[in-house]
Motif scaffolding. Structure first.
Motif, PDB file in Angstrom:
ATOM      1  N   PRO A 124       0.806  -1.231   0.000  1.00 43.97           N
ATOM      2  CA  PRO A 124       0.000   0.000   0.000  1.00 43.97           C
ATOM      3  C   PRO A 124       0.838   1.280   0.000  1.00 43.97           C
ATOM      4  CG  PRO A 124      -0.830  -1.555   1.640  1.00 43.97           C
ATOM      5  CD  PRO A 124       0.458  -2.115   1.138  1.00 43.97           C
ATOM      6  N   GLU A 125       2.026   1.254   0.588  1.00 44.78           N
ATOM      7  CA  GLU A 125       2.843   2.478   0.598  1.00 44.78           C
ATOM      8  C   GLU A 125       3.404   2.784  -0.785  1.00 44.78           C
ATOM      9  OE1 GLU A 125       3.116   4.858   2.911  1.00 44.78           O
ATOM     10  OE2 GLU A 125       1.747   3.658   4.122  1.00 44.78           O
ATOM     11  N   LEU A 126       3.697   1.744  -1.540  1.00 45.37           N
ATOM     12  CA  LEU A 126       4.151   1.954  -2.921  1.00 45.37           C
ATOM     13  C   LEU A 126       3.012   2.552  -3.753  1.00 45.37           C
ATOM     14  CD1 LEU A 126       6.230   1.597  -5.201  1.00 45.37           C
ATOM     15  CD2 LEU A 126       5.421  -0.750  -5.475  1.00 45.37           C
ATOM     16  N   GLU A 127       1.799   2.047  -3.540  1.00 45.22           N
ATOM     17  CA  GLU A 127       0.631   2.598  -4.243  1.00 45.22           C
ATOM     18  C   GLU A 127       0.493   4.078  -3.907  1.00 45.22           C
ATOM     19  OE1 GLU A 127      -2.794   0.275  -3.011  1.00 45.22           O
ATOM     20  OE2 GLU A 127      -1.627  -1.564  -3.211  1.00 45.22           O
ATOM     21  N   ARG A 128       0.602   4.382  -2.609  1.00 41.19           N
ATOM     22  CA  ARG A 128       0.440   5.751  -2.169  1.00 41.19           C
ATOM     23  C   ARG A 128       1.535   6.650  -2.777  1.00 41.19           C
ATOM     24  NH1 ARG A 128      -1.884   7.557   2.578  1.00 41.19           N
ATOM     25  NH2 ARG A 128      -1.627   5.548   3.583  1.00 41.19           N
ATOM     26  N   ALA A 129       2.753   6.139  -2.767  1.00 38.35           N
ATOM     27  CA  ALA A 129       3.868   6.941  -3.277  1.00 38.35           C
ATOM     28  C   ALA A 129       3.647   7.303  -4.752  1.00 38.35           C
ATOM     29  CB  ALA A 129       5.178   6.189  -3.105  1.00 38.35           C
ATOM     30  N   GLY A 130       3.185   6.344  -5.533  1.00 38.03           N
ATOM     31  CA  GLY A 130       2.921   6.606  -6.948  1.00 38.03           C
ATOM     32  C   GLY A 130       1.853   7.670  -7.128  1.00 38.03           C
ATOM     33  N   ARG A 131       0.821   7.588  -6.309  1.00 37.59           N
ATOM     34  CA  ARG A 131      -0.270   8.563  -6.413  1.00 37.59           C
ATOM     35  C   ARG A 131       0.189   9.950  -5.977  1.00 37.59           C
ATOM     36  NH1 ARG A 131      -4.275   4.250  -3.490  1.00 37.59           N
ATOM     37  NH2 ARG A 131      -4.354   2.772  -5.231  1.00 37.59           N
ATOM     38  N   VAL A 132       0.978   9.986  -4.903  1.00 37.31           N
ATOM     39  CA  VAL A 132       1.467  11.281  -4.424  1.00 37.31           C
ATOM     40  C   VAL A 132       2.398  11.907  -5.474  1.00 37.31           C
ATOM     41  CG1 VAL A 132       2.843  12.449  -2.654  1.00 37.31           C
ATOM     42  CG2 VAL A 132       1.198  10.691  -1.988  1.00 37.31           C
ATOM     43  N   ALA A 133       3.209  11.076  -6.122  1.00 34.30           N
ATOM     44  CA  ALA A 133       4.112  11.589  -7.161  1.00 34.30           C
ATOM     45  C   ALA A 133       3.301  12.269  -8.258  1.00 34.30           C
ATOM     46  CB  ALA A 133       4.944  10.449  -7.737  1.00 34.30           C
ATOM     47  N   ASP A 134       2.169  11.671  -8.624  1.00 35.04           N
ATOM     48  CA  ASP A 134       1.332  12.284  -9.658  1.00 35.04           C
ATOM     49  C   ASP A 134       0.652  13.554  -9.151  1.00 35.04           C
ATOM     50  OD1 ASP A 134       1.826  10.584 -11.841  1.00 35.04           O
ATOM     51  OD2 ASP A 134       0.612   9.022 -10.910  1.00 35.04           O
ATOM     52  N   PHE A 135       0.233  13.546  -7.899  1.00 36.43           N
ATOM     53  CA  PHE A 135      -0.364  14.767  -7.329  1.00 36.43           C
ATOM     54  C   PHE A 135       0.652  15.908  -7.328  1.00 36.43           C
ATOM     55  CE2 PHE A 135      -3.669  12.169  -4.879  1.00 36.43           C
ATOM     56  CZ  PHE A 135      -4.723  12.661  -5.629  1.00 36.43           C
ATOM     57  N   MET A 136       1.913  15.572  -7.115  1.00 36.89           N
ATOM     58  CA  MET A 136       2.968  16.591  -7.101  1.00 36.89           C
ATOM     59  C   MET A 136       3.057  17.295  -8.452  1.00 36.89           C
ATOM     60  SD  MET A 136       5.018  16.664  -4.306  1.00 36.89           S
ATOM     61  CE  MET A 136       5.123  15.721  -2.793  1.00 36.89           C
ATOM     62  N   GLU A 137       2.958  16.491  -9.529  1.00 38.25           N
ATOM     63  CA  GLU A 137       3.004  17.092 -10.865  1.00 38.25           C
ATOM     64  C   GLU A 137       1.728  17.868 -11.127  1.00 38.25           C
ATOM     65  OE1 GLU A 137       3.705  14.032 -13.742  1.00 38.25           O
ATOM     66  OE2 GLU A 137       5.581  13.399 -12.799  1.00 38.25           O
ATOM     67  N   PHE A 138       0.615  17.247 -10.738  1.00 38.33           N
ATOM     68  CA  PHE A 138      -0.681  17.837 -11.041  1.00 38.33           C
ATOM     69  C   PHE A 138      -0.923  19.139 -10.260  1.00 38.33           C
ATOM     70  CE2 PHE A 138      -5.139  18.390 -10.072  1.00 38.33           C
ATOM     71  CZ  PHE A 138      -5.627  18.582 -11.351  1.00 38.33           C
ATOM     72  N   GLY A 139      -0.464  19.173  -9.012  1.00 38.91           N
ATOM     73  CA  GLY A 139      -0.677  20.359  -8.173  1.00 38.91           C
ATOM     74  C   GLY A 139      -0.127  21.619  -8.826  1.00 38.91           C
ATOM     75  N   GLU A 140       0.987  21.452  -9.501  1.00 33.71           N
ATOM     76  CA  GLU A 140       1.571  22.610 -10.175  1.00 33.71           C
ATOM     77  C   GLU A 140       0.674  23.080 -11.325  1.00 33.71           C
ATOM     78  OE1 GLU A 140       5.650  22.103 -11.553  1.00 33.71           O
ATOM     79  OE2 GLU A 140       5.302  23.713 -13.014  1.00 33.71           O
ATOM     80  N   LEU A 141       0.141  22.107 -12.068  1.00 34.06           N
ATOM     81  CA  LEU A 141      -0.738  22.454 -13.190  1.00 34.06           C
ATOM     82  C   LEU A 141      -1.971  23.211 -12.688  1.00 34.06           C
ATOM     83  CD1 LEU A 141      -1.273  22.009 -16.281  1.00 34.06           C
ATOM     84  CD2 LEU A 141      -2.658  20.045 -15.609  1.00 34.06           C
ATOM     85  N   MET A 142      -2.479  22.745 -11.553  1.00 33.07           N
ATOM     86  CA  MET A 142      -3.665  23.358 -10.971  1.00 33.07           C
ATOM     87  C   MET A 142      -3.396  24.830 -10.625  1.00 33.07           C
ATOM     88  SD  MET A 142      -5.483  21.412  -7.918  1.00 33.07           S
ATOM     89  CE  MET A 142      -6.511  22.405  -6.883  1.00 33.07           C
ATOM     90  N   CYS A 143      -2.257  25.076 -10.014  1.00 37.83           N
ATOM     91  CA  CYS A 143      -1.914  26.447  -9.642  1.00 37.83           C
ATOM     92  C   CYS A 143      -1.687  27.310 -10.884  1.00 37.83           C
ATOM     93  CB  CYS A 143      -0.672  26.474  -8.754  1.00 37.83           C
ATOM     94  SG  CYS A 143      -0.939  25.706  -7.156  1.00 37.83           S
ATOM     95  N   ARG A 144      -1.086  26.722 -11.899  1.00 41.01           N
ATOM     96  CA  ARG A 144      -0.872  27.473 -13.147  1.00 41.01           C
ATOM     97  C   ARG A 144      -2.201  27.898 -13.745  1.00 41.01           C
ATOM     98  NH1 ARG A 144       4.001  27.661 -15.508  1.00 41.01           N
ATOM     99  NH2 ARG A 144       5.580  26.237 -14.698  1.00 41.01           N
ATOM    100  N   ASP A 145      -3.154  26.989 -13.717  1.00 40.48           N
ATOM    101  CA  ASP A 145      -4.466  27.288 -14.286  1.00 40.48           C
ATOM    102  C   ASP A 145      -5.154  28.397 -13.479  1.00 40.48           C
ATOM    103  OD1 ASP A 145      -6.620  26.695 -16.142  1.00 40.48           O
ATOM    104  OD2 ASP A 145      -7.686  25.798 -14.438  1.00 40.48           O
ATOM    105  N   ALA A 146      -5.032  28.316 -12.163  1.00 38.67           N
ATOM    106  CA  ALA A 146      -5.656  29.323 -11.291  1.00 38.67           C
ATOM    107  C   ALA A 146      -5.007  30.685 -11.502  1.00 38.67           C
ATOM    108  CB  ALA A 146      -5.527  28.892  -9.834  1.00 38.67           C
ATOM    109  N   LEU A 147      -3.710  30.674 -11.786  1.00 36.19           N
ATOM    110  CA  LEU A 147      -2.980  31.918 -12.036  1.00 36.19           C
ATOM    111  C   LEU A 147      -3.399  32.513 -13.373  1.00 36.19           C
ATOM    112  CD1 LEU A 147      -0.688  33.807 -11.091  1.00 36.19           C
ATOM    113  CD2 LEU A 147       0.913  32.293 -12.268  1.00 36.19           C
ATOM    114  N   MET A 148      -3.539  31.648 -14.367  1.00 34.72           N
ATOM    115  CA  MET A 148      -3.941  32.104 -15.694  1.00 34.72           C
ATOM    116  C   MET A 148      -5.342  32.724 -15.660  1.00 34.72           C
ATOM    117  SD  MET A 148      -6.217  31.126 -18.261  1.00 34.72           S
ATOM    118  CE  MET A 148      -6.631  29.416 -18.007  1.00 34.72           C
TER     119      MET A 148
END
Lengths: 254, 647
Positions: free
Chosen positions: B561-585
């Motif tokens: 389960p920790e490996l599953e979580r790590a993979g998901r968190v890694a994707d959230f890390m990339e996605f979080g930036e996109l979200m902020c970029r969109d909010a800024l735009m």
């Protein structure tokens, strides 16, 4: 709160498991039981150990994923409460808590506290449905359903499929789960055409999966987080008997 | 790249009918030659898998849970909207359409929303036929209740467990197809990437979560019904496993991501209790039918309540500010979610909060218990009251509930055209995973409607259209031996190995929590240019730290389960930036997206239709480069944008 935890650890289905003891400091009494396990897992990771695997998802008592036997009782000491909704204020500071997986032959352990409950899906696939192809439905208000009947169906349909009933039963019987689904669908007019087929198929699948028979202990209903009533089992038995008799005579006349 | 939404010709009310007539069909005997992959088994995925299988397609369905019945749709409480007008109170397809477009603050695509309203009535019929035990009147006919953002009563419900009952309906239809062998179900399998062959989505790479085995699955097309990304905030009302992985991987393989900054903060959740908390629990919006929201008028009283020196019930009527009723008299406590949430935040910012942390307002049933009787209130909300008591330890029949806004739903998602097809041909997105119907704010009881509309009544047509266009000669041509599968599988394995090899000092959960804090602070209920610019840098830095210092225990080839979580968190890390970029735009306020630079003197959102009446769709162009923005202009013919007033 300070707690001593005895937790079932089992590497996989092939190896033997055992209870391991862990000590946990400073758990908030407002934490849920699973949050307490999160804290333990964080501690284990920090110590370079392998964290405890357990099933959980919604953490609001509806998905049915969590499946812990706490101090010998499936879902723990609170009535009508899943393990995820159980809160640490229910326990005393300094208490020792034993945590084990569901204990039932048809639910083999996969790892630690995680079990395989796919036998429930098998029962559903055998007959836990009303055949109603997408697009073929009549207007929703074409059939009036007495409120009491509808409420009764809803009482049955509230089952979350967690498997606590099986884990609590000495015989590992799945009668409460199966009967809840049968009662839900068989008590509605939409479910009538397949009533007999449904109960025969679902009971058949239940037996095939290796669940034990019901000997009226009632432990299942006592631990059920949705308080599914034993009446459902009585109704399923009636439906089953009727269906059996009907099949018997229809075979004779054929 | 030019975005083509493929909106059919003709008047709004005829578009769907025209389209259904014009699109390609696959004849029944040919359907068995096609294979369709459905990822996710919630309302959208479960309904699509069952319906496509009933039609004769071979379906493979995947879910990360141990059973398709546990998808997070199950947790929806309040209800599902449909334009049945059983209450004779002026509802119609057009009104549901209009309410939804207005509720979304004019940032949704009209044609899709109209279709949603149109098929809403068939959904109720379908669910009743499956045996969904909706609430009924004594006469035996269906009951309705009201929900936020509407002045008609159009919400169908099954106690406080509507999502559960609708999902069990879809699950039963799916189970029947599994039993018949028409659907092959893969429980405890997580999709980790999309495989494209000649530009078309032709398969996925999954990890069997029980054994850790990496598997390839090929098909003629792929449907993603993988839910929303609310867990980017760490604390949300989502289930623990909800994640952005499938959508993020699709984005990196060429599917555009639309309006990622449009997230919904739900006004009625149980307040945060402390730093050991793992999730937030929603109290259904339906409670606002009978509960009145208030805070004390003066900060001194609020302080006494916070410190436990004053009973809420002893605050006299003249000392209470029923702020929603005061500010929005015609909608009162049933003002839409974004507006209600912001009003609660304002009250707490002004020092009037009543929870220990200062972040909470009252939801009080005193008056309705006097008016209707305790029994009636218990019948309506019994399970919700029990749940509240279980979590908070307080009895809401006797003392007012405390609530505070929490992340609940994400309107943004993969960009799709009218057929629900992404910019990758053959890759469809349905339910919360797409962006299409709710604009910048979703009205209550509309998520269940959209999930089932997509699954039961849209995809069965549009998937057939895509397959028909490809022609029968193409059916089943791509197999998992294709070199493209090899390459993507290698990427997936490489990433897992990398996660396990870092052996740092900080847990995936700890990183997730830190990410969530950044996103909540800067891209939550109030957003600003400086805050977002800062957040983008912070997320980048955190991501780097993650890839250097995460500690993932255990092995790849086991239940981990920790490996599953790590993979998901890694994707959230990339996605979080996109979200902020969109909010800024998006330099305007609209719906759930509140830019502090754009508000009236009274603190209401100010939209900028001249410059921002478009869907912001982002294209991935590389690891180290900023994504490219594409704009799909929104044209409003039937629901003319106006200042969204609920006063």
């Amino acid at each position: 709160m300070k707690l001593t935890l005895k937790v079932w650890r089992q590497k996989n289905a092939q190896t033997k498991g055992r209870l391991e003891t862990y000590v946990l400091d400073s758990v908030s009494k407002d934490s849920s039981f699973l949050e307490m396990l999160d804290i333990l897992n964080e501690q284990l990771i920090a110590d370079g150990e392998v964290p405890i695997a357990f099933d959980h998802d919604c953490r609001e008592g509806i998905c049915g994923a969590c499946s812990l036997t706490i101090n010998g009782i499936p879902h723990g000491p609170d009535r009508a409460t899943t393990a995820c909704q159980l809160h640490m204020r229910r326990f005393k500071d300094g208490e020792t808590i034993t945590i084990e997986p569901w204990r039932a032959k048809p639910f083999p352990v996969i790892k630690d506290l995680v079990t395989d409950r796919s036998a429930f899906d098998d029962i559903m696939q055998a007959g836990g449905f009303i055949t109603a192809r997408t697009g073929s439905a009549i207007d929703a208000n074409e059939i009036a359903i007495p409120k009491d009947d509808s409420d009764y169906a809803m009482d049955a349909a509230a089952c979350i499929g967690c498997g606590a009933c099986v884990a609590a039963c000495k015989n590992a019987s799945a009668m409460l789960f199966t009967s809840a689904k049968v009662a839900h669908l068989n008590s509605l007019p939409q479910g009538k055409p397949e009533k007999d087929r449904r109960v025969l198929a679902m009971v058949g699948a239940m037996d095939e999966a290796g669940f034990g028979s019901c000997t009226n202990y009632g432990e299942c209903s006592a631990v059920c987080p949705k308080e599914i009533s034993l009446d459902m089992i009585a109704q399923m038995n009636r439906d089953y008997l009727t269906a059996k008799v009907k099949t018997f005579f229809s075979q004779k006349s054929a | 790249m030019k975005l083509d939404a493929k909106i059919p010709e003709g008047p709004l009310s005829e578009k769907w009918a025209n389209h259904k007539f014009k699109i390609k069909l696959v004849n029944p005997s040919n359907r068995r030659k096609y294979k369709v992959i459905v990822v996710g088994s919630g309302l959208a995925g479960g309904a699509a898998a069952a319906s496509l299988a009933e039609m004769g397609y071979n379906v493979s369905c995947f879910c990360y849970q141990d059973s398709p019945r546990r998808a997070h749709s199950i947790a929806a409480q309040g209800g599902i909207n449909a334009a049945k007008n059983y209450q004779n109170d002026g509802d119609s397809v057009h009104r549901l359409f209009y309410d939804t477009v207005k509720g979304g603050d004019y940032r949704a695509r009209e044609a899709n929303v109209y279709r949603l309203a149109e098929v809403s009535t068939s959904i109720i019929d379908q669910c009743v036929a499956q045996g969904v035990p909706f609430a009924r009147e004594y006469g035996g006919l269906l009951a309705n209740r009201s929900f936020g953002g509407a002045q008609v009563s159009r919400t169908f419900y099954a106690r406080g467990q509507t999502g559960q009952q609708l999902l069990l309906g879809a699950y039963s239809a799916l189970s029947r197809q599994i039993g018949l062998g028409q659907v092959k179900m893969y429980n405890r399998h997580e999709m980790l990437d999309v495989v494209k062959v000649d530009g078309h989505a032709k398969g996925i790479i999954v990890r069997n979560l029980m054994t850790g085995t990496i598997e390839r699955h090929a098909a003629d097309c792929v449907i993603l019904a993988t839910g929303g990304y609310g867990n980017v905030f760490f604390l949300s009302t989502n289930a623990q496993g909800c994640n952005v992985t499938a959508a993020q991987r699709a984005y990196k393989r060429g599917a555009l991501f639309a309006n990622p900054c449009f997230t919904q903060i739900h006004p009625t959740c149980i307040p945060v209790h402390g730093d050991q908390q793992s999730k937030l629990t929603l109290m259904s919006e339906s409670l606002r039918n009978d509960g009145r929201i208030w805070v004390p008028k003066d900060a001194e009283t609020a302080k006494k309540i916070r410190e436990g020196n004053l009973e809420p019930n002893s605050v006299p009527e003249e000392g209470r500010d029923y702020f929603l009723e005061r500010k929005y008299p015609s909608f009162g406590n049933l003002a839409p979610r974004d507006i209600s949430s912001r009003a609660a935040k304002e009250a707490c910012d002004a020092g009037l909060g009543v929870a220990k942390t200062g972040l909470g307002v009252f939801l009080d049933f005193r008056d309705s218990i006097i008016r209707e009787g305790k029994q009636t209130i218990k019948e309506r909300y019994g399970n919700l009251f029990d749940m509240y008591q279980c979590i908070s330890g307080d009895n809401p029949y006797e003392t007012p509930m405390m609530i505070f806004p929490a992340v609940h739903y994400t309107m943004g998602g993969l960009w799709v055209d009218y057929n629900l097809e992404t910019t990758v041909p053959g890759l469809f997105a349905a339910g919360e995973a797409n962006f299409s119907d709710h604009g910048a704010n979703r009205l209550g009881a509309s998520a269940l409607m959209q999930g089932l509309a997509d699954g039961y009544f849209v995809l069965p047509y549009t998937v057939g259209n895509y397959l028909g266009e490809q022609g029968i000669a193409a059916a089943g041509k791509v197999t998992t031996d294709a070199p493209e599968f090899e390459a993507v599988e290698k990427d997936v394995r490489g990433r897992i190995d990398r996660l396990l090899s870092i052996k740092g000092t900080e847990s995936p959960r700890s990183f997730h929590k830190r990410l969530g804090q950044i996103i909540w602070d800067e891209c939550g209920m109030a957003r600003s240019k400086e805050g977002l610019e800062k957040a983008i840098e912070q997320v980048k830095a955190l991501r780097e730290e993650f890839w250097q210092n995460v500690r993932v225990p255990g092995e790849a080839d086991e239940l981990n389960p920790e490996l599953e979580r790590a993979g998901r968190v890694a994707d959230f890390m990339e996605f979080g930036e996109l979200m902020c970029r969109d909010a800024l735009m998006r330099d305007e306020s609209c719906g759930g997206h509140f830019r502090v630079e754009h508000q009236t003197d009274e603190g209401e959102a100010v939209r900028d239709d001249e410059n921002f009446a478009f869907v912001g769709a982002w294209q991935y162009v590389g690891e180290s480069e900023a994504p490219t923005l594409h704009k799909e202009p929104l044209i409003f013919e039937a629901a003319k944008p106006s200042v969204r007033s609920y006063k």
